[in-house]
Design an enzyme around this catalytic site. Structure first.
Site, PDB file in Angstrom:
ATOM      1  N   HIS A 154      45.599  29.102  38.830  1.00 47.00           N
ATOM      2  CA  HIS A 154      44.002  29.538  39.721  1.00 47.00           C
ATOM      3  C   HIS A 154      43.185  28.567  39.514  1.00 47.00           C
ATOM      4  CE1 HIS A 154      46.692  33.206  37.870  1.00 47.00           C
ATOM      5  NE2 HIS A 154      46.172  33.259  38.893  1.00 47.00           N
ATOM      6  N   SER A 174      51.898  33.409  36.590  1.00 49.54           N
ATOM      7  CA  SER A 174      51.429  34.840  35.157  1.00 49.54           C
ATOM      8  C   SER A 174      53.323  35.218  34.540  1.00 49.54           C
ATOM      9  CB  SER A 174      50.521  35.898  35.884  1.00 49.54           C
ATOM     10  OG  SER A 174      49.419  35.595  36.495  1.00 49.54           O
ATOM     11  N   GLN A 203      52.872  35.033  51.024  1.00 51.12           N
ATOM     12  CA  GLN A 203      51.642  35.246  51.326  1.00 51.12           C
ATOM     13  C   GLN A 203      50.965  35.128  52.097  1.00 51.12           C
ATOM     14  OE1 GLN A 203      49.744  37.510  47.599  1.00 51.12           O
ATOM     15  NE2 GLN A 203      48.868  35.773  47.667  1.00 51.12           N
TER      16      GLN A 203
HETATM   17  O1  PAF Z   1      47.901  36.526  44.535  1.00 50.63           O
HETATM   18  C1  PAF Z   1      47.632  37.470  44.073  1.00 50.63           C
HETATM   19  O2  PAF Z   1      47.773  37.255  42.981  1.00 50.63           O
HETATM   20  C2  PAF Z   1      47.629  38.600  44.606  1.00 50.63           C
HETATM   21  O3  PAF Z   1      48.711  38.561  45.531  1.00 50.63           O
HETATM   22  C3  PAF Z   1      46.345  38.754  45.511  1.00 50.63           C
HETATM   23  C4  PAF Z   1      46.181  37.894  46.917  1.00 50.63           C
HETATM   24  C5  PAF Z   1      45.375  38.160  44.753  1.00 50.63           C
HETATM   25  C6  PAF Z   1      46.414  40.254  45.873  1.00 50.63           C
HETATM   26  O4  PAF Z   1      46.366  41.190  45.176  1.00 50.63           O
END
Ligand code: PAF
Length: 290
Positions: A37, A186, A153
């Site tokens: 992150h 995580s 995603q």
């Molecule tokens: O990748 C993530 O942590 C989640 O899917 C996101 C993009 C924050 C959406 O809740």
């Protein structure tokens, strides 16, 4: 760092930043922040005037048998890390703020959300697309930063942005790995010492696939079969998928040409991990991207 919890106050702050002619970078997260992150945060800070990190564990993207209630949450630790990184705004809405009573409007992305994760986690990308669209509405970012680890995603969000004409640039950042190759996630927090060791099989399988591609193998079925064979040697591993697909459409490919995504979803004990590598075949040569 300013913490905002309501959509309305986030929108006012965003309008102020935009009104001053400054750019906004959004890093959407579900918290339990790790170096992966933080790499997104640092990239946003390099490229934008103001960085907003959202922390929201989104119930809409968890299936009924998934780990929503037990998903790792550590708001104080997250806040400290973001303060130290010099983030401008933390946007941390409650579930009631994002999904007030009567909520019934969802964003559904079709074909690219259907295979891979979509097959094993029905409804997951409807939840992701919906919350990401809502976060964009709240934060009004010029750019939004996503990790390549969640490859599908990224494709789903890019498709939604194009299809709905959302005025935001999606920036996909490389996977961040531990020194032994495990992709940061995580969910790694759930692994015990033995599972942590076993989890390395994902990286070994992907590295093996990349090597075979670089040595000239082009048959997707053979690459997938070899990944399966390797992973199945690990007693605690159970494969959801080991796939070689077109990197943009996510449709299966028979032979590797152009840009392909080699993707894995594997249970290690009770922990489901995903990982991937993107390779590009051009004029007979294969390079690995991200
Ligand atoms: O990748 C993530 O942590 C989640 O899917 C996101 C993009 C924050 C959406 O809740």
């Amino acid at each position: 760092m300013k913490t905002l919890v309501s959509v309305a106050e986030m929108q006012v702050a965003a309008a102020g930043v935009r009104g001053a002619g400054r750019s906004i970078g959004l890093v959407p997260t579900m918290g339990a922040l790790h170096e992966g992150h933080l790499s997104l945060v640092r990239r946003a800070q390099q490229e934008c005037d103001v960085t907003v990190v959202s922390v929201f564990v989104n119930p809409a993207q968890f299936g009924p048998n998934e780990d929503y209630l037990n998903y790792p949450r550590d708001p104080e630790h997250d806040r400290g890390r973001l303060e130290r990184e010099g983030v401008d705004f933390l946007f941390a809405p409650t579930v009631e703020e994002m999904y007030p009573p009567g909520f019934q409007s969802y964003v559904t992305v079709e074909q690219v959300a259907a295979p891979l994760e979509g097959e094993f986690r029905p409804g997951h990308f409807r939840g992701v697309a919906t919350v990401v669209a809502k976060l964009f509405q709240a934060v009004q970012p010029h750019r939004a930063y996503f990790g390549q680890k969640d490859a599908q995603q990224c494709v789903v969000v890019q498709r939604m942005v194009r299809d709905l004409h959302l005025p935001v640039e999606i920036v996909v950042c490389p996977i961040v790995r531990e020194t032994d190759g495990l992709a940061m996630s995580s969910r790694n927090a759930y692994l015990n010492a033995e599972e942590r060791r076993a989890a390395l099989v994902l990286y070994r399988a992907l590295s093996g696939a990349r090597e075979r591609l670089q040595q000239g193998e082009r048959d997707s079925a053979s690459i997938a079969a070899e990944m399966r064979r390797l992973i199945e040697q690990e007693p605690s591993a159970r494969i959801d998928y080991a796939a070689v697909v077109d990197a943009e459409t996510l449709a299966p490919v028979e032979r590797v040409t152009g840009r392909v995504l080699v993707a894995l979803a594997v249970w290690i004990g009770r922990v489901r991990l995903i990982d991937n590598v993107v390779v590009e075949e051009h004029d007979g040569r294969v390079t690995s991207l991200l």
